[in-house]
Structures are given as C-alpha cells and as structure tokens.
Design a protein around this motif. Sequence first.
Motif, PDB file in Angstrom:
ATOM      1  N   SER A 106       0.823  -1.202   0.000  1.00  0.00           N
ATOM      2  CA  SER A 106       0.000   0.000   0.000  1.00  0.00           C
ATOM      3  C   SER A 106       0.861   1.257   0.000  1.00  0.00           C
ATOM      4  CB  SER A 106      -0.930   0.002   1.216  1.00  0.00           C
ATOM      5  OG  SER A 106      -1.678   1.191   1.295  1.00  0.00           O
ATOM      6  N   ALA A 107       1.966   1.222   0.752  1.00  0.00           N
ATOM      7  CA  ALA A 107       2.890   2.359   0.770  1.00  0.00           C
ATOM      8  C   ALA A 107       3.483   2.599  -0.614  1.00  0.00           C
ATOM      9  CB  ALA A 107       3.998   2.116   1.801  1.00  0.00           C
ATOM     10  N   CYS A 108       3.841   1.527  -1.289  1.00  0.00           N
ATOM     11  CA  CYS A 108       4.371   1.654  -2.651  1.00  0.00           C
ATOM     12  C   CYS A 108       3.328   2.249  -3.591  1.00  0.00           C
ATOM     13  CB  CYS A 108       4.829   0.295  -3.170  1.00  0.00           C
ATOM     14  SG  CYS A 108       6.256  -0.389  -2.290  1.00  0.00           S
ATOM     15  N   SER A 109       2.062   1.897  -3.373  1.00  0.00           N
ATOM     16  CA  SER A 109       0.986   2.465  -4.197  1.00  0.00           C
ATOM     17  C   SER A 109       0.907   3.976  -4.015  1.00  0.00           C
ATOM     18  CB  SER A 109      -0.351   1.824  -3.831  1.00  0.00           C
ATOM     19  OG  SER A 109      -0.341   0.429  -4.056  1.00  0.00           O
ATOM     20  N   HIS A 110       1.049   4.440  -2.763  1.00  0.00           N
ATOM     21  CA  HIS A 110       0.988   5.874  -2.494  1.00  0.00           C
ATOM     22  C   HIS A 110       2.170   6.607  -3.133  1.00  0.00           C
ATOM     23  CE1 HIS A 110      -1.933   4.702   0.605  1.00  0.00           C
ATOM     24  NE2 HIS A 110      -2.329   5.947   0.576  1.00  0.00           N
ATOM     25  N   LEU A 111       3.343   5.966  -3.147  1.00  0.00           N
ATOM     26  CA  LEU A 111       4.522   6.612  -3.713  1.00  0.00           C
ATOM     27  C   LEU A 111       4.462   6.668  -5.234  1.00  0.00           C
ATOM     28  CD1 LEU A 111       7.412   5.173  -1.521  1.00  0.00           C
ATOM     29  CD2 LEU A 111       6.692   7.554  -1.674  1.00  0.00           C
ATOM     30  N   GLY A 112       4.008   5.588  -5.855  1.00  0.00           N
ATOM     31  CA  GLY A 112       3.907   5.554  -7.308  1.00  0.00           C
ATOM     32  C   GLY A 112       5.247   5.426  -8.015  1.00  0.00           C
ATOM     33  N   VAL A 113       6.272   4.933  -7.332  1.00  0.00           N
ATOM     34  CA  VAL A 113       7.603   4.759  -7.925  1.00  0.00           C
ATOM     35  C   VAL A 113       7.763   3.297  -8.327  1.00  0.00           C
ATOM     36  CG1 VAL A 113      10.082   5.034  -7.603  1.00  0.00           C
ATOM     37  CG2 VAL A 113       8.497   6.608  -6.483  1.00  0.00           C
ATOM     38  N   SER A 157      -0.881  -0.836 -10.688  1.00  0.00           N
ATOM     39  CA  SER A 157      -1.743   0.094 -11.416  1.00  0.00           C
ATOM     40  C   SER A 157      -1.354   1.534 -11.136  1.00  0.00           C
ATOM     41  CB  SER A 157      -3.204  -0.138 -11.030  1.00  0.00           C
ATOM     42  OG  SER A 157      -3.639  -1.436 -11.395  1.00  0.00           O
ATOM     43  N   LYS A 158      -1.113   1.848  -9.855  1.00  0.00           N
ATOM     44  CA  LYS A 158      -0.802   3.221  -9.476  1.00  0.00           C
ATOM     45  C   LYS A 158       0.648   3.598  -9.747  1.00  0.00           C
ATOM     46  CE  LYS A 158      -4.503   3.459  -6.070  1.00  0.00           C
ATOM     47  NZ  LYS A 158      -4.884   3.548  -4.638  1.00  0.00           N
ATOM     48  N   CYS A 159       1.472   2.594 -10.043  1.00  0.00           N
ATOM     49  CA  CYS A 159       2.857   2.873 -10.424  1.00  0.00           C
ATOM     50  C   CYS A 159       3.018   2.941 -11.940  1.00  0.00           C
ATOM     51  CB  CYS A 159       3.795   1.811  -9.846  1.00  0.00           C
ATOM     52  SG  CYS A 159       3.994   1.917  -8.052  1.00  0.00           S
ATOM     53  N   GLY A 160       1.911   2.864 -12.667  1.00  0.00           N
ATOM     54  CA  GLY A 160       1.943   3.045 -14.119  1.00  0.00           C
ATOM     55  C   GLY A 160       2.254   1.802 -14.919  1.00  0.00           C
ATOM     56  N   CYS A 161       2.223   0.648 -14.294  1.00  0.00           N
ATOM     57  CA  CYS A 161       2.525  -0.604 -15.007  1.00  0.00           C
ATOM     58  C   CYS A 161       1.261  -1.454 -15.053  1.00  0.00           C
ATOM     59  CB  CYS A 161       3.667  -1.346 -14.319  1.00  0.00           C
ATOM     60  SG  CYS A 161       4.344  -2.695 -15.309  1.00  0.00           S
ATOM     61  N   LEU A 162       0.342  -1.100 -15.947  1.00  0.00           N
ATOM     62  CA  LEU A 162      -0.939  -1.777 -16.028  1.00  0.00           C
ATOM     63  C   LEU A 162      -0.797  -3.223 -16.482  1.00  0.00           C
ATOM     64  CD1 LEU A 162      -4.011  -1.468 -15.740  1.00  0.00           C
ATOM     65  CD2 LEU A 162      -4.077  -0.744 -18.138  1.00  0.00           C
ATOM     66  N   LEU A 195       6.744  19.194  -8.122  1.00  0.00           N
ATOM     67  CA  LEU A 195       7.282  18.054  -7.388  1.00  0.00           C
ATOM     68  C   LEU A 195       8.228  17.298  -8.286  1.00  0.00           C
ATOM     69  CD1 LEU A 195       7.259  16.113  -4.936  1.00  0.00           C
ATOM     70  CD2 LEU A 195       5.372  14.907  -6.051  1.00  0.00           C
ATOM     71  N   VAL A 196       9.445  17.098  -7.804  1.00  0.00           N
ATOM     72  CA  VAL A 196      10.423  16.286  -8.513  1.00  0.00           C
ATOM     73  C   VAL A 196      10.543  14.972  -7.764  1.00  0.00           C
ATOM     74  CG1 VAL A 196      12.784  16.087  -9.310  1.00  0.00           C
ATOM     75  CG2 VAL A 196      11.653  18.324  -9.318  1.00  0.00           C
ATOM     76  N   GLN A 197      10.095  13.900  -8.380  1.00  0.00           N
ATOM     77  CA  GLN A 197      10.114  12.593  -7.732  1.00  0.00           C
ATOM     78  C   GLN A 197      11.386  11.850  -8.081  1.00  0.00           C
ATOM     79  OE1 GLN A 197       7.730  10.802  -5.596  1.00  0.00           O
ATOM     80  NE2 GLN A 197       9.699   9.805  -5.448  1.00  0.00           N
ATOM     81  N   SER A 198      12.171  11.496  -7.087  1.00  0.00           N
ATOM     82  CA  SER A 198      13.379  10.730  -7.320  1.00  0.00           C
ATOM     83  C   SER A 198      13.030   9.303  -7.679  1.00  0.00           C
ATOM     84  CB  SER A 198      14.266  10.736  -6.075  1.00  0.00           C
ATOM     85  OG  SER A 198      15.374   9.878  -6.250  1.00  0.00           O
ATOM     86  N   ALA A 199      13.706   8.767  -8.670  1.00  0.00           N
ATOM     87  CA  ALA A 199      13.444   7.395  -9.095  1.00  0.00           C
ATOM     88  C   ALA A 199      14.321   6.393  -8.367  1.00  0.00           C
ATOM     89  CB  ALA A 199      13.686   7.272 -10.607  1.00  0.00           C
ATOM     90  N   SER A 200      15.147   6.855  -7.437  1.00  0.00           N
ATOM     91  CA  SER A 200      16.014   5.937  -6.709  1.00  0.00           C
ATOM     92  C   SER A 200      15.192   5.079  -5.758  1.00  0.00           C
ATOM     93  CB  SER A 200      17.063   6.717  -5.926  1.00  0.00           C
ATOM     94  OG  SER A 200      16.433   7.559  -4.994  1.00  0.00           O
ATOM     95  N   LEU A 201      15.691   3.917  -5.466  1.00  0.00           N
ATOM     96  CA  LEU A 201      15.002   3.010  -4.573  1.00  0.00           C
ATOM     97  C   LEU A 201      15.033   3.574  -3.147  1.00  0.00           C
ATOM     98  CD1 LEU A 201      16.301  -0.435  -5.844  1.00  0.00           C
ATOM     99  CD2 LEU A 201      14.153   0.686  -6.353  1.00  0.00           C
ATOM    100  N   LEU A 202      13.840   3.742  -2.572  1.00  0.00           N
ATOM    101  CA  LEU A 202      13.757   4.347  -1.249  1.00  0.00           C
ATOM    102  C   LEU A 202      14.362   3.432  -0.195  1.00  0.00           C
ATOM    103  CD1 LEU A 202      10.200   5.901  -1.445  1.00  0.00           C
ATOM    104  CD2 LEU A 202      12.398   7.023  -1.733  1.00  0.00           C
ATOM    105  N   LEU A 203      14.208   2.126  -0.389  1.00  0.00           N
ATOM    106  CA  LEU A 203      14.776   1.210   0.606  1.00  0.00           C
ATOM    107  C   LEU A 203      16.285   1.245   0.585  1.00  0.00           C
ATOM    108  CD1 LEU A 203      12.455  -1.901   0.224  1.00  0.00           C
ATOM    109  CD2 LEU A 203      12.383  -0.134   1.967  1.00  0.00           C
ATOM    110  N   ALA A 204      16.869   1.524  -0.576  1.00  0.00           N
ATOM    111  CA  ALA A 204      18.318   1.529  -0.676  1.00  0.00           C
ATOM    112  C   ALA A 204      18.922   2.749   0.010  1.00  0.00           C
ATOM    113  CB  ALA A 204      18.738   1.503  -2.138  1.00  0.00           C
ATOM    114  N   GLU A 205      18.095   3.766   0.274  1.00  0.00           N
ATOM    115  CA  GLU A 205      18.605   4.964   0.917  1.00  0.00           C
ATOM    116  C   GLU A 205      18.955   4.721   2.386  1.00  0.00           C
ATOM    117  OE1 GLU A 205      15.882   8.066  -1.734  1.00  0.00           O
ATOM    118  OE2 GLU A 205      15.727   7.979   0.450  1.00  0.00           O
ATOM    119  N   GLN A 206      18.351   3.699   2.949  1.00  0.00           N
ATOM    120  CA  GLN A 206      18.566   3.476   4.372  1.00  0.00           C
ATOM    121  C   GLN A 206      19.868   2.704   4.609  1.00  0.00           C
ATOM    122  OE1 GLN A 206      16.514   5.047   6.374  1.00  0.00           O
ATOM    123  NE2 GLN A 206      15.614   5.822   4.475  1.00  0.00           N
TER     124      GLN A 206
END
Length: 480
Positions: A225-232, A265-270, A469-480
């Motif tokens: 669900s969190a990934c759906s909200h981010l849309g990355v 669907s919300k990440c644009g990959c139908l 809004l500039v959305q970074s395409a980097s993996l959010l999990l990899a930032e940690q």
Amino acid sequence: MVGLLRDRFLSLLQRGQMFIDQLRQIHAQLIINGLNCCRAASMVGKLIDCYSVVSASGGMDYARLIFRYAEEPNVFIYNVMIRCMPPKEATQIFAHGIAMGKLVFDNFTYTYALGACARLSSSMGLWEGKQIHARIIKVGFTSDVTVQTTCLHFYARRNELPSARQVFDEMPVRTSASWNAMITGYCSQRRGTKDHAKEALVVFHAMLLDCNVKPTDTTMVGVLSACSHLGVLETASCVNGYVHKVIHDPENDVFIGTSLIDMYSKCGCLSSALNVFKRMKEKNILTWTAMMVGLAIHGQGKEALELFGSMEADNVRPNAVTFTCLLFACCHAGLVDEGLQLFNNMSSKFGINPQIQHYGCIVDLLSRSGHLQEAFEFIIDMPLEPDLVLWRSLLGACKVYGDVVMGEKVGKLLLQLQQEQGSWDSLSTCEDYIALSNMYAMAQRWEDVEMVRETMKVKGIQTKPGCSLVQSASLLLAEQ
C-alpha cells in the motif's frame, strides 16, 4: 441437573450454534433450578458474550440486564462488557468501573477500552483514549506489548501519527503486530502524503533488521500500500521481489494479490497488474474493484466495463465503491451513455442508493463532455444537498468550453454557498475567485475582473503559491 445445563450451554457455545431462543431457554432453566453458580464470573461472562453476538434483536438488552443485576461484577465481567458493547457504551462502562474504585483492571481491560476509543466516530474518542493512555502509564502497563500495540493502533486510527510513533519508539519489545500497526498507520491516513508512505517503508526496513520478528502477510499488504501511495515503479519492483522471495505464489493470497494489482496500477505498469489479476485463483470484490480502478486511471473505460460484465458473470455482487470506480472510468473515457446507464442501474438493478460521490462522477461526466446545461440541471434536481466540489467541477468545465454565462452563474452560486456554510478556507476560496476572474477575462470583461480582484484584497484572500514536485526514481529502501 445444573451440571447438564452448564455442559449443554458450553457445548452450544463452542459449536457456534447458540440462537436467541435456545439461549433464553437455557438461561431460564439455570434460574429456575436455583443456579446461584450462574452468578459466578465465568458463567455470567459467557452469558453476556453469547447474548451480545446473537443476531436477533434484544440480545444486547439481555446482556445489559445480566450485567446490571450481577452480584459484585468483577474484572472479568467488565472485560466482557467492554469488549462486546458498542464503542461509546464500552467507554462508559470502563469509566463506571474506574469510578467504583474497587476494581483493579488488568491488561485486557485497557486493551478493550483503547480499542473502543479507536472505533469511536466522535472527536471525544481521542480525548477519552488519551485519558486511558495516561492511566496506563500511571498503573504501570507500559511494558505490556499488547497494551502498547493497541495504544499505537488507537493513535494511528485517530490520525495522531506523532503520538503513535512516540509510543512505537518507546516500546521496549515489539512484536510483528506492533510493526504492522505502525506501517498500517502510515498508509491508512485520510490525508496521507508521500512522506507518510516513505516513513512506512523506513519502518519496514528497520523491521527487516530486527532479528526477533519476521514480516507477515499483513506487513506486506501495508508495504505494498505504501508503494501504491509513492507511485515509484522501481521501489514497487523491489518490494515485489521481496514478496515473491518470502511468500510462495503470493497471487494465491487474495489480499496480497489485490495489493499487487493496486500497486502496479498506481505505479503506471498496467500490464503487470493485469498479469497478477489473471494469475489469481481467488478473487473477491476488492480484487475486481482494484483492477477496475487500474483500468480507469489509465483511461481504459471500455475495458473496465467489460471487466464489470465478467464480474457479474462470476456472480460477484458489486458495491458502492465498484460503481464509483466504473463511473470514474466512464468520465475519463468520455462514455456518457454508458455512465448514465450505470448510474440508473445502481438502484434499479443492484439496490444501491447513489451517494454524493456517485452524483459527483455524473456531474464530471456531463461537464467533461460539454453537456453543461444538463450537468447544472442534474445538480439542481439531486435528492442530496450538493457540495462545493460538484459546483467547482462544473465551473472548471465552463472555463474549458468558454461558457461565460453559465460560468458566471455557477461562480456566484459557489461563493454564495461558501458564505452561507461559513466554509471560507483561504486556499479553496482563492481558487474559486480566480476561476470566476478568469471567466470574466475570457469574455474581456475587465471591469468585472478588477472587481473580483478588489474583493479578494478586501477579504484578505491571497493567491495560492504554485509548486512543482520532482520525484526521485532511486530506490527508497536503498537509501537506508
């Protein structure tokens, strides 16, 4: 005789075959046979529990009578009442027990009471829950993981995320339920933002580093669900890889499969969403609706309607949310006739009364298609009180189609409604004034434009600053 009655009572309870008539007969026999032991805490609690869950009317009233006339109710009986009664009544029973001053409540009491406060719809639920939390700290239950997890859940349900996070950070021990409550809390906010979704992934990353707990199916539903909200899409693919690593055939789990459909669907990959949908062996109404939403947001209205036909053929009954998604799909695909037919079939064929969101979809559908007069008359004839969103939708369409006369009428009506309702939010009101000003400018009525701008200055209404809004395409999990 008493033993036989008690044994039969417990047998029916265990098999889930307790009906109101049987329950009253057994209860009457217990009283007739002088069953003083019926007043024992365990038996009273079971009677209350049974009466509260029967479907027949009057069951709750019997439960209340038993509680009222019980001799010296103890903590167990109070716990059953708090757990079984409606939220508002449950909090009142808890307060009554506190006022008595004779009982020392246990961890179950505070868990049930906080759960009741979380379910309360009124604003008093937050205040009462905070009072219970203060008492938990006072009596020393802060080390009880179940109580603390319920407290975390309570704050998240009441949209108090800072307090929920403080409880989470202060927990000496966390179970998977604690982690799930925090992740779900970030993902289920009514005014959720991308920052909330990112924090949910940060919590999930910390959970992976905790050797004492393992993610569960509930965890993965929250993370998806969190990934759906981010849309990355990159983050979604990363999480999907982990899901397939820890769960064999996740598509066989209807909730995880549905979450995957929603995420892709919300990440644009139908195409990926459709592949998951086709591989799922079990589908519920949420699964079908999620797939319809995916088709709708990608502008594939006809395909969404075809999917609705397949759902009917599969004997799955639609609900109000399903029709909202279908009408939304018709709006974006310009399917006016199909949308109107769906709206009419809601009540006539499926027995679902249209709500304000369904009327809003029809107004949007007619407005987008240029049927401005029909949209205006539709709003006027609504059996429900139209909200400001409906009028704003029509006003925006008037600008698109250059209908200055209708736009002026709707704009003035919109501002008048705001004044009558007292809903003078500076940002939303600013947009309405600007829209009306633009309508006048389109017709080159510069004096009216100046009048609107002057009114904004007098009322102290400032224009809403723009942002990007500039959305970074980097993996959010990899930032940690």
